[in-house]
Design a protein around this motif. Sequence first.
Motif, mmCIF file in Angstrom:
data_model
loop_
_atom_site.group_PDB
_atom_site.id
_atom_site.type_symbol
_atom_site.label_atom_id
_atom_site.label_comp_id
_atom_site.label_asym_id
_atom_site.label_seq_id
_atom_site.Cartn_x
_atom_site.Cartn_y
_atom_site.Cartn_z
ATOM 1 N N ASP A 219 21.484 -58.870 -68.222
ATOM 2 C CA ASP A 219 22.068 -58.736 -69.561
ATOM 3 C C ASP A 219 21.381 -59.665 -70.553
ATOM 4 O O ASP A 219 21.024 -59.258 -71.666
ATOM 5 C CB ASP A 219 23.563 -59.052 -69.530
ATOM 6 N N GLU A 220 21.202 -60.910 -70.153
ATOM 7 C CA GLU A 220 20.566 -61.883 -71.040
ATOM 8 C C GLU A 220 19.100 -61.537 -71.271
ATOM 9 O O GLU A 220 18.569 -61.715 -72.374
ATOM 10 C CB GLU A 220 20.696 -63.295 -70.453
ATOM 11 N N ALA A 221 18.442 -61.030 -70.239
ATOM 12 C CA ALA A 221 17.034 -60.651 -70.376
ATOM 13 C C ALA A 221 16.869 -59.537 -71.396
ATOM 14 O O ALA A 221 16.002 -59.599 -72.289
ATOM 15 C CB ALA A 221 16.475 -60.218 -69.022
ATOM 16 N N PHE A 222 17.690 -58.497 -71.298
ATOM 17 C CA PHE A 222 17.559 -57.380 -72.221
ATOM 18 C C PHE A 222 17.943 -57.787 -73.642
ATOM 19 O O PHE A 222 17.342 -57.322 -74.618
ATOM 20 C CB PHE A 222 18.405 -56.207 -71.736
ATOM 21 N N ALA A 223 18.920 -58.666 -73.767
ATOM 22 C CA ALA A 223 19.273 -59.168 -75.095
ATOM 23 C C ALA A 223 18.110 -59.948 -75.698
ATOM 24 O O ALA A 223 17.857 -59.869 -76.912
ATOM 25 C CB ALA A 223 20.514 -60.047 -75.005
ATOM 26 N N ALA A 224 17.392 -60.695 -74.864
ATOM 27 C CA ALA A 224 16.248 -61.464 -75.353
ATOM 28 C C ALA A 224 15.122 -60.540 -75.810
ATOM 29 O O ALA A 224 14.464 -60.794 -76.828
ATOM 30 C CB ALA A 224 15.749 -62.402 -74.253
ATOM 31 N N VAL A 225 14.879 -59.468 -75.067
ATOM 32 C CA VAL A 225 13.865 -58.501 -75.494
ATOM 33 C C VAL A 225 14.226 -57.950 -76.867
ATOM 34 O O VAL A 225 13.374 -57.862 -77.768
ATOM 35 C CB VAL A 225 13.742 -57.346 -74.476
ATOM 36 N N ASN A 226 15.481 -57.594 -77.049
ATOM 37 C CA ASN A 226 15.919 -56.965 -78.304
ATOM 38 C C ASN A 226 16.045 -57.946 -79.458
ATOM 39 O O ASN A 226 16.163 -57.523 -80.615
ATOM 40 C CB ASN A 226 17.254 -56.263 -78.097
ATOM 41 N N ASP A 227 15.990 -59.237 -79.170
ATOM 42 C CA ASP A 227 16.095 -60.255 -80.212
ATOM 43 C C ASP A 227 14.743 -60.412 -80.907
ATOM 44 O O ASP A 227 14.077 -61.440 -80.825
ATOM 45 C CB ASP A 227 16.550 -61.581 -79.611
ATOM 46 N N SER A 228 14.341 -59.361 -81.567
ATOM 47 C CA SER A 228 13.048 -59.321 -82.245
ATOM 48 C C SER A 228 13.117 -58.246 -83.311
ATOM 49 O O SER A 228 13.790 -57.227 -83.142
ATOM 50 C CB SER A 228 11.925 -58.980 -81.253
ATOM 51 N N ARG A 229 12.432 -58.471 -84.396
ATOM 52 C CA ARG A 229 12.406 -57.421 -85.411
ATOM 53 C C ARG A 229 11.384 -56.341 -85.078
ATOM 54 O O ARG A 229 11.263 -55.340 -85.772
ATOM 55 C CB ARG A 229 12.132 -58.028 -86.781
ATOM 56 N N TYR A 230 10.622 -56.570 -83.981
ATOM 57 C CA TYR A 230 9.659 -55.587 -83.510
ATOM 58 C C TYR A 230 10.230 -54.796 -82.343
ATOM 59 O O TYR A 230 11.179 -55.232 -81.687
ATOM 60 C CB TYR A 230 8.375 -56.269 -83.061
ATOM 61 N N GLY A 231 9.631 -53.647 -82.064
ATOM 62 C CA GLY A 231 10.070 -52.847 -80.939
ATOM 63 C C GLY A 231 9.036 -51.810 -80.547
ATOM 64 O O GLY A 231 9.255 -50.607 -80.706
ATOM 65 N N LEU A 232 7.892 -52.266 -80.039
ATOM 66 C CA LEU A 232 6.836 -51.326 -79.675
ATOM 67 C C LEU A 232 6.977 -50.908 -78.204
ATOM 68 O O LEU A 232 7.395 -49.797 -77.904
ATOM 69 C CB LEU A 232 5.460 -51.929 -79.945
ATOM 70 N N GLN A 233 6.659 -51.808 -77.267
ATOM 71 C CA GLN A 233 6.838 -51.505 -75.857
ATOM 72 C C GLN A 233 7.321 -52.755 -75.133
ATOM 73 O O GLN A 233 7.134 -53.876 -75.613
ATOM 74 C CB GLN A 233 5.549 -50.986 -75.216
ATOM 75 N N VAL B 109 3.373 -40.672 -94.273
ATOM 76 C CA VAL B 109 2.723 -41.907 -93.820
ATOM 77 C C VAL B 109 3.169 -42.219 -92.397
ATOM 78 O O VAL B 109 4.366 -42.241 -92.104
ATOM 79 C CB VAL B 109 3.075 -43.092 -94.753
ATOM 80 N N THR B 110 2.204 -42.436 -91.517
ATOM 81 C CA THR B 110 2.503 -42.883 -90.160
ATOM 82 C C THR B 110 1.928 -44.287 -89.993
ATOM 83 O O THR B 110 0.809 -44.571 -90.435
ATOM 84 C CB THR B 110 1.923 -41.940 -89.093
ATOM 85 N N LEU B 111 2.710 -45.154 -89.337
ATOM 86 C CA LEU B 111 2.344 -46.561 -89.224
ATOM 87 C C LEU B 111 2.468 -47.019 -87.777
ATOM 88 O O LEU B 111 3.504 -46.804 -87.146
ATOM 89 C CB LEU B 111 3.258 -47.438 -90.087
ATOM 90 N N GLU B 112 1.426 -47.651 -87.266
ATOM 91 C CA GLU B 112 1.499 -48.323 -85.963
ATOM 92 C C GLU B 112 1.211 -49.793 -86.252
ATOM 93 O O GLU B 112 0.079 -50.162 -86.550
ATOM 94 C CB GLU B 112 0.493 -47.717 -84.974
ATOM 95 N N LEU B 113 2.257 -50.644 -86.144
ATOM 96 C CA LEU B 113 2.194 -51.979 -86.734
ATOM 97 C C LEU B 113 2.293 -53.127 -85.725
ATOM 98 O O LEU B 113 2.385 -54.270 -86.119
ATOM 99 C CB LEU B 113 3.305 -52.118 -87.784
ATOM 100 N N GLY B 114 2.285 -52.835 -84.464
ATOM 101 C CA GLY B 114 2.256 -53.929 -83.499
ATOM 102 C C GLY B 114 3.621 -54.515 -83.208
ATOM 103 O O GLY B 114 4.663 -53.938 -83.498
ATOM 104 N N GLY B 115 3.612 -55.696 -82.606
ATOM 105 C CA GLY B 115 4.862 -56.327 -82.218
ATOM 106 C C GLY B 115 4.633 -57.635 -81.490
ATOM 107 O O GLY B 115 3.562 -58.241 -81.575
ATOM 108 N N ASN B 116 5.659 -58.073 -80.745
ATOM 109 C CA ASN B 116 5.507 -59.273 -79.890
ATOM 110 C C ASN B 116 6.056 -58.914 -78.505
ATOM 111 O O ASN B 116 7.121 -59.337 -78.104
ATOM 112 C CB ASN B 116 6.181 -60.506 -80.492
#
Length: 475
Positions: A390-404, A244-251
């Motif tokens: 540092d804070e910017a990258f932490a904010a990007v990673n503060d998500s359960r999504y990770g598309l682009q 199964v391959t899944l492309e599920l989006g993000g924020n």
Amino acid sequence: MDARPFWLAGSPATGDAELTVTNPHDGRVVGTASVPTPEQVERAVAAAHAVRKEAAALPIHVRAEALAYVSRRLSERADEVARLISAENGKPIFWARGEVARAVATFRFAAEETRRFSGEVQRLDTEPAAAGRLAYVSRQPYGPVLAVTPFNFPLNLVAHKVAPAMAVGAPVIVKPAPATPLTALVLGEIIAETGLPAGMVSVLPVPNDRAGALVDDPRLPVVSFTGSGPVGYAIKDRVPRKHVTLELGGNAAAVVLDGADLDWAAGRVALFSNYQAGQSCIAVQRVIVERTVLDAFTAKLVAAVDSLVVGDPADEKTQVGPMVSVEAAERVERWVAEAVAGGARVLTGGDRDGATFAPTVLADVPGDAKVVREEVFGPVLVLRPVASVDEAFAAVNDSRYGLQAGVFTSDLSVAFRAHKELEVGGVVIGDVPSYRADQMPYGGVKESGVGREGLRAAMEDYTYEKVMVLTGLSL
């Protein structure tokens, strides 16, 4: 209005029910699609299963020429197909033309990759015990593919599943989104012209509540799904022994740092937060801005959003059209209202007119608001100031999504940091996360999915390595 036939094992067919497709902008009927009966779905699956060995044995030149033919025919019918996409999806004709052009390229890339996808040879005599031995490593298709596709790119996201399947010699059954089946049916018509073996491609606009039987069918060992996370993971949990391959989006987040070209960044963020009425899994949703440039960037961003042309998707000047339905726009309206009730400020937009939601910029949004934590899938972006990289990258990673993610910076060392540190499948430097080249590997981490699209990446996903060892050779 005659219903469009579906494509059952490469031939047109009609069922005993019809699906009516309406234009999200004005509600007019765009067309109807014939819906296959359960018996016809069974015939399509049986045909795909029966032809799997013949399909896998097709010479490379036959597969490549079929893909090139589809590319040429889509180019020849580009205006017709673009208008159909715009009508059934609500996508402005400007963006619909772009989608057709991308699909033309997607099939062309697939034709090119087919000719290169020929395995590799490894000498094994790196150790004394393997003297005189050579390995030939080929890739073989798992078997027929079930391709479940979404409404937001009713042509190119179908192409990204069908083209690699054709390339590796795997039969494929397409289940298009019920809101937008007509474009997929036109693609089925074009593929039927190639003369590929009957059973290799079927396009079946079955209702979602009947899709479970296709997912469960053991004759379809590969399921490739693009759509919402809950549905995707339900499929994966339902058939754990399938591939199964899944492309599920993000924020998707765009980071704007001190030293970036603010005019360029504001224009790109404004456009690509709203370019499909926000209905793209890599549309800009979270905009993370270094505080030193926040005021200047915000003014430019709001001005750029206000300058977007919102209106009839059939108008060549329109940049932002309606969402796919009134219900979808009402959901976005509720999410924005919840954010405002929690203290968010609306800098522009926030209004709904039927299925059209105005391009919206929010500031001071609570960190637990849906417009921050979930995928809005609408024309809404959220500004968040930060004090440092540092804070910017932490904010990007503060998500359960990770598309682009996109990072606007002129600092090469920051670019490489972003590539290393951001928990996403792709990092775009100097532009929005919405950029995608159709030949590159594309997909996410965390809850954004499993596997990769992009022609060669998907071809590898649909196949497994098979090794032949030759013995007693003089190397």
